[in-house]
Design a protein around this motif. Sequence first.
Motif, PDB file in Angstrom:
ATOM      1  N   THR A 231       0.832  -1.199   0.000  1.00  0.00           N
ATOM      2  CA  THR A 231       0.000   0.000   0.000  1.00  0.00           C
ATOM      3  C   THR A 231       0.871   1.256   0.000  1.00  0.00           C
ATOM      4  OG1 THR A 231      -0.094  -0.010   2.408  1.00  0.00           O
ATOM      5  CG2 THR A 231      -1.872  -1.148   1.224  1.00  0.00           C
ATOM      6  N   SER A 235      -3.417   4.974   0.938  1.00  0.00           N
ATOM      7  CA  SER A 235      -4.242   3.883   0.401  1.00  0.00           C
ATOM      8  C   SER A 235      -5.421   3.594   1.317  1.00  0.00           C
ATOM      9  CB  SER A 235      -3.410   2.610   0.231  1.00  0.00           C
ATOM     10  OG  SER A 235      -2.438   2.765  -0.771  1.00  0.00           O
ATOM     11  N   ASN A 236      -6.514   3.170   0.705  1.00  0.00           N
ATOM     12  CA  ASN A 236      -7.702   2.742   1.438  1.00  0.00           C
ATOM     13  C   ASN A 236      -7.621   1.227   1.591  1.00  0.00           C
ATOM     14  OD1 ASN A 236     -10.237   1.917   2.298  1.00  0.00           O
ATOM     15  ND2 ASN A 236     -11.352   3.320   0.960  1.00  0.00           N
ATOM     16  N   SER A 237      -7.528   0.763   2.805  1.00  0.00           N
ATOM     17  CA  SER A 237      -7.340  -0.673   3.060  1.00  0.00           C
ATOM     18  C   SER A 237      -8.478  -1.520   2.509  1.00  0.00           C
ATOM     19  CB  SER A 237      -7.191  -0.918   4.565  1.00  0.00           C
ATOM     20  OG  SER A 237      -8.355  -0.475   5.258  1.00  0.00           O
ATOM     21  N   GLU A 238      -9.626  -0.895   2.285  1.00  0.00           N
ATOM     22  CA  GLU A 238     -10.784  -1.649   1.768  1.00  0.00           C
ATOM     23  C   GLU A 238     -10.904  -1.563   0.247  1.00  0.00           C
ATOM     24  OE1 GLU A 238     -14.235  -0.319   3.792  1.00  0.00           O
ATOM     25  OE2 GLU A 238     -13.544  -0.964   5.778  1.00  0.00           O
ATOM     26  N   ASP A 239      -9.986  -0.835  -0.391  1.00  0.00           N
ATOM     27  CA  ASP A 239     -10.064  -0.641  -1.839  1.00  0.00           C
ATOM     28  C   ASP A 239      -8.747  -1.049  -2.482  1.00  0.00           C
ATOM     29  OD1 ASP A 239     -10.481   0.084  -4.444  1.00  0.00           O
ATOM     30  OD2 ASP A 239     -10.819   2.210  -4.042  1.00  0.00           O
ATOM     31  N   LYS A 240      -8.724  -2.225  -3.108  1.00  0.00           N
ATOM     32  CA  LYS A 240      -7.499  -2.724  -3.735  1.00  0.00           C
ATOM     33  C   LYS A 240      -6.996  -1.800  -4.838  1.00  0.00           C
ATOM     34  CE  LYS A 240      -7.313  -7.724  -3.088  1.00  0.00           C
ATOM     35  NZ  LYS A 240      -7.178  -9.014  -3.792  1.00  0.00           N
ATOM     36  N   THR A 242      -6.496   1.189  -4.714  1.00  0.00           N
ATOM     37  CA  THR A 242      -5.609   2.235  -4.195  1.00  0.00           C
ATOM     38  C   THR A 242      -4.290   1.635  -3.699  1.00  0.00           C
ATOM     39  OG1 THR A 242      -6.495   2.131  -1.935  1.00  0.00           O
ATOM     40  CG2 THR A 242      -7.607   3.604  -3.503  1.00  0.00           C
ATOM     41  N   THR A 243      -4.051   0.380  -4.003  1.00  0.00           N
ATOM     42  CA  THR A 243      -2.799  -0.297  -3.648  1.00  0.00           C
ATOM     43  C   THR A 243      -1.944  -0.450  -4.903  1.00  0.00           C
ATOM     44  OG1 THR A 243      -3.611  -2.536  -4.075  1.00  0.00           O
ATOM     45  CG2 THR A 243      -4.110  -1.593  -1.911  1.00  0.00           C
ATOM     46  N   THR A 269      -3.822 -12.501  -5.242  1.00  0.00           N
ATOM     47  CA  THR A 269      -3.157 -12.184  -3.975  1.00  0.00           C
ATOM     48  C   THR A 269      -2.205 -13.322  -3.626  1.00  0.00           C
ATOM     49  OG1 THR A 269      -5.091 -10.950  -3.214  1.00  0.00           O
ATOM     50  CG2 THR A 269      -3.504 -11.626  -1.535  1.00  0.00           C
TER      51      THR A 269
END
Length: 425
Positions: A231, A235-240, A242-243, A269
Amino acid sequence: MQQGIHVNGWRLNVKEKTFQVIVSVLIIVLSIYIASKCINTIVKDKAKGNINEAAVQTANFLVGEIIENTSILTQYMIYMENHGDLSEEMKKQILESVVTEYINGSEYSYDTNDPGYKQVVQLIYDKVNATEQPETTQLETVEETTTQPQTKVEEAKKELVPIPKMTGTKYTKDNLGSFKKVIERFYTVTAATTIRESDMPLDKALSEKFKIKGNNKKPQILIYHTHSMETFSNSNSEDKNTTIIGVGNRLEKVLSKQFGYNVIHDKTTYDIVNGVLDRNEAYTQSEKGVKKILKDNPSISLVLDIHRDGVNDNTHLVTEINGKPTAKIMFLNGMSRFKESGDISYLHNDYLFENLALTLQMKLAAEAYYPDFTRRNYINAYEYNLGVCRQCMLIEIGAQTNTYQEAVNAAEPLAVLIDKVMRGE
């Protein structure tokens, strides 16, 4: 012998760009072939002063095929952008020459001496460029009721990544220096390993040819992420998206939409093993996944493992490219060798030289076109799955201290560099 296009006595040496445009206009030629009888009908009716409305609609359908295909639009715009000093008439003649060259070398039959052929080329030129009100042609007797083509052209323009001019140093074997100087200037070699001149003879590395094989009807490039959970600072941990996955999305889009490559983006993943984050075991998992994709898609000839680096919290790897804050990138090579104990037999890489030559060429291309974009190439002991194919790179885009947008912005010049090296520039 270098190929070019003859136009009124001029020889335009467009090298690989011409080939790229030729491939891009394949759909144009096929559509021309399908519509050829209607076009011939147009010419005959024209002589009688009676243009057939159905035939005009067929000609407009031909243009619609181009307008709907964003990759063709962007390819053609890039070509015109790189030849901005040419007159409009010369650009039009280049388009005609490219189409004609393909037709003459293809299995399709079309009489390019037919008077209607120039009108088809004119119509294609007017619609695809759509930068100003096109001249009225004798084919355009049916009033159009939509501005959709212009809208799509504008949308395509927004997707374009500017093609850079050379603002840095162009390195050749004459000014690059010795192997020792190259390592000192462009590389970081960890204490765990070594790199020898026999691993990467400079003359051979500079002349090694790399290219994307085949046409884009089949997959050509694979993008994947051994560490897909990496990340950025915002980054938003709930939105891949943004990774690092989102960075791969942008790289995929530029390579496919702007440069016309057929790209597979594997978003698996690999770094979650038995429900736990494991970045070492991730390489074992990603190797299995990548080998399966390559087995299922043997047309793939370039493999990119896209990461982000980990640095000190006070380090910010950023520059400015095209007016945007852009994360710096780094090419990583594994030597499959420990400095003390020697080669790591279970990590043997048949493509070690090719991997090293490719990242050297990428680094030197960046020095020429984006002088502040790349960090020093990084050399470590392990193999990092770089042995899966001849053209394989592990690329670190930014670090955890970069914003997601800075990393996404970096995917754009990276795509340009990949295209330049793969086309031998």
